[in-house]
Design a protein around this motif. Structure first.
Motif, PDB file in Angstrom:
ATOM      1  N   TYR A 205       0.851  -1.030  -0.096  1.00 18.98           N
ATOM      2  CA  TYR A 205      -0.221  -0.194   0.367  1.00 18.98           C
ATOM      3  C   TYR A 205       0.750   1.264   0.270  1.00 18.98           C
ATOM      4  O   TYR A 205       1.983   1.453   0.727  1.00 18.98           O
ATOM      5  CB  TYR A 205      -0.920   0.191   0.909  1.00 18.98           C
ATOM      6  N   ALA A 206       0.831   2.099  -1.134  1.00 21.74           N
ATOM      7  CA  ALA A 206       1.122   2.921  -0.369  1.00 21.74           C
ATOM      8  C   ALA A 206       2.923   2.996  -1.148  1.00 21.74           C
ATOM      9  O   ALA A 206       3.721   3.767  -0.623  1.00 21.74           O
ATOM     10  CB  ALA A 206       1.344   4.634  -0.078  1.00 21.74           C
ATOM     11  N   ALA A 207       3.327   2.796  -2.279  1.00 21.21           N
ATOM     12  CA  ALA A 207       4.738   2.507  -2.431  1.00 21.21           C
ATOM     13  C   ALA A 207       5.233   3.377  -3.062  1.00 21.21           C
ATOM     14  O   ALA A 207       4.882   4.576  -3.157  1.00 21.21           O
ATOM     15  CB  ALA A 207       4.684   1.653  -3.451  1.00 21.21           C
ATOM     16  N   GLY A 208       6.163   3.567  -1.686  1.00 18.94           N
ATOM     17  CA  GLY A 208       7.237   5.263  -2.358  1.00 18.94           C
ATOM     18  C   GLY A 208       7.088   5.532  -1.337  1.00 18.94           C
ATOM     19  O   GLY A 208       7.613   7.099  -1.809  1.00 18.94           O
ATOM     20  N   LYS A 209       5.858   5.881  -0.511  1.00 20.10           N
ATOM     21  CA  LYS A 209       5.269   6.795   0.166  1.00 20.10           C
ATOM     22  C   LYS A 209       5.980   7.054   1.681  1.00 20.10           C
ATOM     23  O   LYS A 209       6.227   5.339   1.859  1.00 20.10           O
ATOM     24  CB  LYS A 209       4.578   6.756   0.191  1.00 20.10           C
ATOM     25  N   SER A 210       5.710   7.487   2.565  1.00 18.63           N
ATOM     26  CA  SER A 210       6.611   7.910   3.450  1.00 18.63           C
ATOM     27  C   SER A 210       5.711   6.823   5.192  1.00 18.63           C
ATOM     28  O   SER A 210       6.114   6.527   5.686  1.00 18.63           O
ATOM     29  CB  SER A 210       6.994   8.983   4.405  1.00 18.63           C
ATOM     30  N   TYR A 211       4.138   5.995   4.104  1.00 15.29           N
ATOM     31  CA  TYR A 211       3.029   5.879   5.404  1.00 15.29           C
ATOM     32  C   TYR A 211       3.160   4.001   4.398  1.00 15.29           C
ATOM     33  O   TYR A 211       1.986   3.671   4.388  1.00 15.29           O
ATOM     34  CB  TYR A 211       2.078   6.376   5.711  1.00 15.29           C
ATOM     35  N   GLU A 212       4.194   3.695   3.234  1.00 12.19           N
ATOM     36  CA  GLU A 212       3.777   2.609   3.108  1.00 12.19           C
ATOM     37  C   GLU A 212       3.878   1.568   3.741  1.00 12.19           C
ATOM     38  O   GLU A 212       4.688   1.522   4.679  1.00 12.19           O
ATOM     39  CB  GLU A 212       5.432   2.000   1.315  1.00 12.19           C
ATOM     40  N   GLY A 213       3.255   0.415   3.722  1.00  8.60           N
ATOM     41  CA  GLY A 213       2.801  -0.576   4.211  1.00  8.60           C
ATOM     42  C   GLY A 213       3.046  -1.681   3.514  1.00  8.60           C
ATOM     43  O   GLY A 213       1.772  -1.752   2.415  1.00  8.60           O
ATOM     44  N   VAL A 214       2.344  -3.138   3.869  1.00  7.73           N
ATOM     45  CA  VAL A 214       2.145  -4.193   3.105  1.00  7.73           C
ATOM     46  C   VAL A 214       0.568  -3.966   4.388  1.00  7.73           C
ATOM     47  O   VAL A 214       0.179  -4.618   5.440  1.00  7.73           O
ATOM     48  CB  VAL A 214       3.101  -4.847   3.330  1.00  7.73           C
ATOM     49  N   HIS A 215      -0.863  -4.295   3.421  1.00  6.26           N
ATOM     50  CA  HIS A 215      -1.785  -4.901   4.036  1.00  6.26           C
ATOM     51  C   HIS A 215      -2.169  -5.910   2.962  1.00  6.26           C
ATOM     52  O   HIS A 215      -2.210  -6.341   2.114  1.00  6.26           O
ATOM     53  CB  HIS A 215      -2.947  -3.741   3.748  1.00  6.26           C
ATOM     54  N   THR A 216      -3.090  -6.963   4.090  1.00  8.92           N
ATOM     55  CA  THR A 216      -3.702  -7.888   3.457  1.00  8.92           C
ATOM     56  C   THR A 216      -4.989  -7.643   3.199  1.00  8.92           C
ATOM     57  O   THR A 216      -6.005  -6.443   3.130  1.00  8.92           O
ATOM     58  CB  THR A 216      -4.754  -9.227   4.715  1.00  8.92           C
ATOM     59  N   VAL A 217      -5.657  -7.973   1.260  1.00 10.34           N
ATOM     60  CA  VAL A 217      -6.910  -7.995   0.968  1.00 10.34           C
ATOM     61  C   VAL A 217      -8.073  -7.516   1.586  1.00 10.34           C
ATOM     62  O   VAL A 217      -8.905  -6.466   2.125  1.00 10.34           O
ATOM     63  CB  VAL A 217      -7.180  -8.418   0.381  1.00 10.34           C
ATOM     64  N   SER A 218      -7.348  -8.627   3.517  1.00 11.14           N
ATOM     65  CA  SER A 218      -8.631  -8.461   3.835  1.00 11.14           C
ATOM     66  C   SER A 218      -8.927  -7.731   4.792  1.00 11.14           C
ATOM     67  O   SER A 218     -10.246  -6.734   5.443  1.00 11.14           O
ATOM     68  CB  SER A 218      -8.902  -9.570   5.265  1.00 11.14           C
ATOM     69  N   THR A 219      -7.582  -7.028   5.462  1.00 19.39           N
ATOM     70  CA  THR A 219      -7.076  -5.693   6.502  1.00 19.39           C
ATOM     71  C   THR A 219      -8.339  -3.898   5.225  1.00 19.39           C
ATOM     72  O   THR A 219      -9.457  -3.441   5.861  1.00 19.39           O
ATOM     73  CB  THR A 219      -6.216  -5.151   6.345  1.00 19.39           C
ATOM     74  N   ARG A 220      -7.962  -4.407   3.949  1.00 14.82           N
ATOM     75  CA  ARG A 220      -8.766  -3.003   3.058  1.00 14.82           C
ATOM     76  C   ARG A 220     -10.300  -3.308   2.894  1.00 14.82           C
ATOM     77  O   ARG A 220     -11.015  -2.103   3.179  1.00 14.82           O
ATOM     78  CB  ARG A 220      -8.076  -2.863   1.928  1.00 14.82           C
ATOM     79  N   LEU A 221     -10.742  -5.186   2.103  1.00 20.55           N
ATOM     80  CA  LEU A 221     -11.623  -4.726   1.663  1.00 20.55           C
ATOM     81  C   LEU A 221     -12.966  -4.966   2.756  1.00 20.55           C
ATOM     82  O   LEU A 221     -14.076  -4.437   2.592  1.00 20.55           O
ATOM     83  CB  LEU A 221     -11.308  -6.137   1.206  1.00 20.55           C
ATOM     84  N   LEU A 222     -12.958  -5.390   4.422  1.00 25.49           N
ATOM     85  CA  LEU A 222     -13.535  -4.984   4.705  1.00 25.49           C
ATOM     86  C   LEU A 222     -13.893  -3.629   5.680  1.00 25.49           C
ATOM     87  O   LEU A 222     -14.859  -3.286   5.758  1.00 25.49           O
ATOM     88  CB  LEU A 222     -13.271  -6.113   6.418  1.00 25.49           C
ATOM     89  N   LYS A 223     -13.043  -2.771   5.652  1.00 25.54           N
ATOM     90  CA  LYS A 223     -12.815  -2.061   5.813  1.00 25.54           C
ATOM     91  C   LYS A 223     -14.563  -0.367   4.871  1.00 25.54           C
ATOM     92  O   LYS A 223     -15.114  -0.345   5.157  1.00 25.54           O
ATOM     93  CB  LYS A 223     -11.830  -1.097   5.364  1.00 25.54           C
ATOM     94  N   VAL A 224     -13.253  -1.483   3.560  1.00 26.89           N
ATOM     95  CA  VAL A 224     -14.718  -0.698   2.587  1.00 26.89           C
ATOM     96  C   VAL A 224     -16.341  -1.718   2.632  1.00 26.89           C
ATOM     97  O   VAL A 224     -16.547  -0.862   2.052  1.00 26.89           O
ATOM     98  CB  VAL A 224     -14.186  -1.261   0.979  1.00 26.89           C
TER      99      VAL A 224
END
Length: 399
Positions: free
Chosen positions: A165-184
């Motif tokens: 997530y947000a590759a190259g940004k200061s807040y870059e991170g690795v997320h699972t699909v579940s983390t983002r999808l359940l939020k949506v």
């Protein structure tokens, strides 16, 4: 006033707050449902806030935990879901459709588009794949009734796939699909937060299917939401309404016109009340004190807060992101803050200045605040409560 508008001064606004926010002793409620119904929404970002906000307003605070859990997880009278400003709240369940249509739809569209864009940038599968995973996850959740993300991933392993997530940004991170999808899915009103894994202070929630509700037209839902909130919090300015709802000013004005809101004069400009509500408020018969939690819906209800919270007190009571910490109230104004120490003791401090142009404090105020601290400690018991967003005074008092 020369334009015929009634003037509602600071003293009367505080009287309204005392009664309509269920804070004065004679205005306290009999159930969590009454509390949430009176305020329209309880902040739910910090799970403990919901219980502490209810407990401050219940006539019998000893029932706070049991009755709030009953309303949330047994009777389904209250529901925890995304609402205004993309924030998690607890609402009366009958407002689910109103909240979804008035504030959720536009946020949901942006959230899904953002997720798809981020997945594409990370080389993840396309929208059709995500839709397939989503449908499978929702079916699994329906079968289970409630489930954690990990439990759903056992039924639908693709939820465990990861992307940057947000590759190259200061807040870059690795997320699972579940983390983002359940939020949506939460913002879209398809899932809600269910019973937590731990105690009432736990942030680890199960997920549950959202209550079924009709699809409402946006403008009508916005009018209904604003009418309920303004009945509890009016008078409020356009800025207050825009801030609380997260809507555009054109949407706020359209909703005000739709409900026939009345304009009134305030000490700091023009405010609005629901039709027929401009008359004098019946103030509380007795002085009152309250210990309200971090992110309490009263402390966070208005953008313009000088009429109940003096500007000089804010540096000690807010964090750097504008989140209010635990506050001490006396007769409609914030005069200090409180915290819980490691040994469970509830401690508080009146800040110099007395707060919001008040008349100062004395022994009566201190006795009332001490009684509220004892009342709070009696039902919190052995539970330790640390606000999610720490403020300078709360850190100092709890040390």
């Amino acid at each position: 006033m020369s334009d015929g508008r009634r003037h509602i001064g600071t003293a009367e606004r505080r009287e309204r707050l005392a009664l309509r926010q269920r804070l004065a002793g004679e205005a306290r409620a009999g159930s969590p449902e009454e509390v949430a119904g009176s305020l329209t929404a309880l902040h739910g970002t910090d799970p403990a806030t919901v219980y502490l906000a209810v407990g401050a307003r219940l006539a019998d605070a000893a029932k706070t935990v049991g009755e709030t859990e009953r309303a949330l997880y047994e009777d389904g009278a209250l529901v925890r879901m995304h609402g205004m400003r993309h924030t998690v709240f607890v609402f009366p369940t009958e407002l689910t459709a109103v909240v979804h249509a008035s504030t959720g739809l536009s946020v949901a569209a942006r959230e899904r588009a953002s997720l798809l864009k981020q997945m594409a940038a990370a080389g993840a599968p396309d929208a059709a794949w995500l839709t397939e995973v989503e449908e499978s996850a929702l079916a699994a959740l329906t079968r289970r009734g409630q489930a954690t993300a990990a439990e759903l991933a056992r039924d639908e392993p693709r939820l465990k796939e990861r992307f940057v997530y947000a590759a190259g940004k200061s807040y870059e991170g690795v997320h699972t699909v579940s983390t983002r999808l359940l939020k949506v899915l939460g913002v879209e009103g398809k899932v809600v937060r269910g019973r937590p894994l731990g105690s009432w202070t736990s942030s680890q929630f199960r997920w549950a299917p959202a209550p079924e509700h009709p699809e409402l037209e946006t403008a009508g839902a916005q009018a209904e939401l604003l009418r309920g909130w303004l009945a509890a919090c009016g008078p409020a300015t356009e800025d207050d309404l825009k801030w609380w709802t997260g809507w555009r000013v054109t949407e706020v004005r359209r909703a005000l016109a739709a409900i026939g809101a009345e304009a009134v004069s305030l000490d700091d400009g023009t405010g609005y009340v629901v039709a027929g509500d401009a008359g004098p408020a019946a103030g509380p018969a007795e002085p009152w004190a309250a210990l309200l939690p971090a992110l309490d819906p009263t402390a966070m209800a208005w953008q313009h807060r000088d009429w109940y919270l003096a500007p000089e007190l804010r540096p000690m009571l807010f964090d750097r992101s504008g989140n209010v910490g635990p506050t001490v109230w006396w007769n409609g104004r914030v005069i200090g803050g409180w915290a819980q120490r490691a040994d469970g003791e509830i401690v508080w401090r009146i800040l110099e200045g007395g707060g919001a142009g008040g008349e100062g404090t004395g022994r009566e105020a201190e006795a009332a605040i001490a009684a509220e601290a004892e009342r709070l400690g009696s039902w919190v018991g052995a539970t330790r409560v640390t606000p999610r967003f720490r403020t300078p005074l709360e850190r100092e008092l709890s040390a």
